[in-house]
Design an enzyme around this catalytic site. Structure first.
Site: not given
Ligand SMILES: *Cc1c(COP(=O)(O)O)cnc(C)c1O
Length: 390
Positions: A55, A108
């Site tokens: 881990r 986001y």
């Molecule tokens: C896609 C995205 C995330 C989340 O990432 P994941 O790997 O899909 O969980 C966070 N912030 C931004 C700006 C993103 O485009």
């Protein structure tokens, strides 16, 4: 060492690669020790890239952590199963019941949902703020403000934030700043030079770069690294060695990919700006973008992701636009080699602190590595379908 050369060497010390070019995939739960002294040494150094238990990572993970630190400039880097986990992990490492969080209004969407559906329930007070607030963020600070969260440019809408103005205020008040730095990848913006304490990446996007792995990173400066590392460990966040390997491989071509994505996206953005149906193109590298001077100051280049707003358009017209594309696939995420398209009818539904100034639908594009002439023909046909629909 120049940026492109650094990308080639990052995380490739001989102790990780041995006699081959790439750090091998080391899969492990148990690490076995020959002597009690070795076990004791590993226990004492388990947070410092010494194999201890799966881990905590193996050499494959350590190579990626080291590479991200070299590129972003952090003192340490924690790995997560995806970008969303890196965001929750970074926030929960520094927030507790009774604390106040300042969250950017253009974040986001899943970050907003995390705040509203989970953090609020833990007794964390959340205030959304205008991405363009700059140093005036000082007026929103309360005695219990513990974290300011930034994302620049904003997801979907690409507002630029004055990162150093906000981090300067945060430092005066001993507030931790966390930046979602995914748009810049680890090479277009230097978050720690702009005063940020924690930089988060969805490595799923440009780092991996091929739409086939979920992975997240959070890097911290010296002052915040131990707390981030220990909280991340306590929460049990970790990533597979195979995914860490894939991210390391993606890093080697990041710069050349970004150059092509960025160049093609600017061509498409300029083409869209001339279309009579288009109200505005939301791309921070365009001189007409309100955040262009901040972009020029803080970023060394752009990528393939931007949006544009139509003057008007019914649901049927938007469906006619996005369906039936030859090259743009309809779907979420971005940062792979392929072009993508999504549409949002009502941006205001994703805002609470600011008023979205446009009434027409928004279309977000990820410009992939196809020939840009093919992409322009695809968009030309999409506008024909749009104009024929009602
Ligand atoms: C896609 C995205 C995330 C989340 O990432 P994941 O790997 O899909 O969980 C966070 N912030 C931004 C700006 C993103 O485009």
């Amino acid at each position: 060492m120049k940026k492109d050369t650094r990308l080639i060497h990052a995380g490739r010390s001989k102790s990780y690669t041995g006699s081959v070019v790439n750090p091998p995939v080391v899969r492990a739960s148990t690490i076995v020790f020959d002597t009690f002294a070795q076990l004791k040494h590993a226990t004492q150094n388990r947070g410092n890239r010494v194999p201890f238990y799966g881990r905590r990572g193996t050499d494959t993970h350590f190579a990626l952590q080291e590479a991200i630190c070299e590129l972003e400039g952090g003192a340490g880097c924690a790995l997560y199963p995806c970008g969303a986990a890196a965001i929750s992990g970074a926030l929960l490492a520094f927030l507790k019941n009774g604390d106040h969080l300042l969250m950017v209004d253009s974040a986001y969407e899943p970050t907003r949902s995390l705040c509203d559906k989970l953090l609020a329930g833990l007794g964390i007070d959340i205030t959304y703020y205008d991405p363009q607030i700059g140093a005036a963020i000082s007026s929103l600070i309360k005695p219990n403000t513990r974290v300011i969260f930034l994302e620049s440019p904003g997801s979907l809408t690409f507002e630029m934030q004055d990162i150093p103005a906000i981090t300067a205020v945060a430092r005066q008040h001993n507030i931790v700043t966390i930046l979602d730095n995914t748009w810049a990848s680890p090479i277009l913006c230097k978050p720690f030079e702009l005063g940020v304490d924690i930089s988060v990446q969805s490595a799923t996007k440009y780092i991996v770069g091929h739409s086939d792995v979920m992975l997240g990173t959070a890097s911290a400066n010296e002052k915040h690294w131990l707390q981030l590392r220990e909280h991340s460990y306590l929460m049990g966040y970790c990533a597979s060695a195979d995914d860490a390997y894939t991210a390391l491989r993606g890093l080697r071509t990041l710069s050349v990919r970004l150059k092509q994505h960025g160049q093609s996206a600017l061509k498409v953005a300029n083409w869209l700006a001339q279309r009579p149906e288009v109200e505005t193109v939301l791309h921070p590298a365009l001189p007409t973008h309100p955040g262009n001077s901040l972009f020029q100051r803080d970023f060394s280049g752009s990528n393939g992701l931007f949006s544009f707003v139509l003057k008007q358009g019914s649901q049927q017209q938007v469906e006619a636009f996005v369906e039936g594309m030859a090259h743009f696939k309809m779907g979420f995420s971005w940062g792979g080699y392929e072009s993508l398209i999504t549409a949002t009818m009502k941006v205001q539904n994703l805002r609470s602190a600011t008023t979205w100034p446009y009434s027409g639908p928004l279309i977000r594009l990820h410009i992939g590595l196809e020939d840009v002439e093919d992409l322009l023909a695809d968009l030309e046909a999409a506008f024909s379908r749009f104009n024929q629909a009602s």
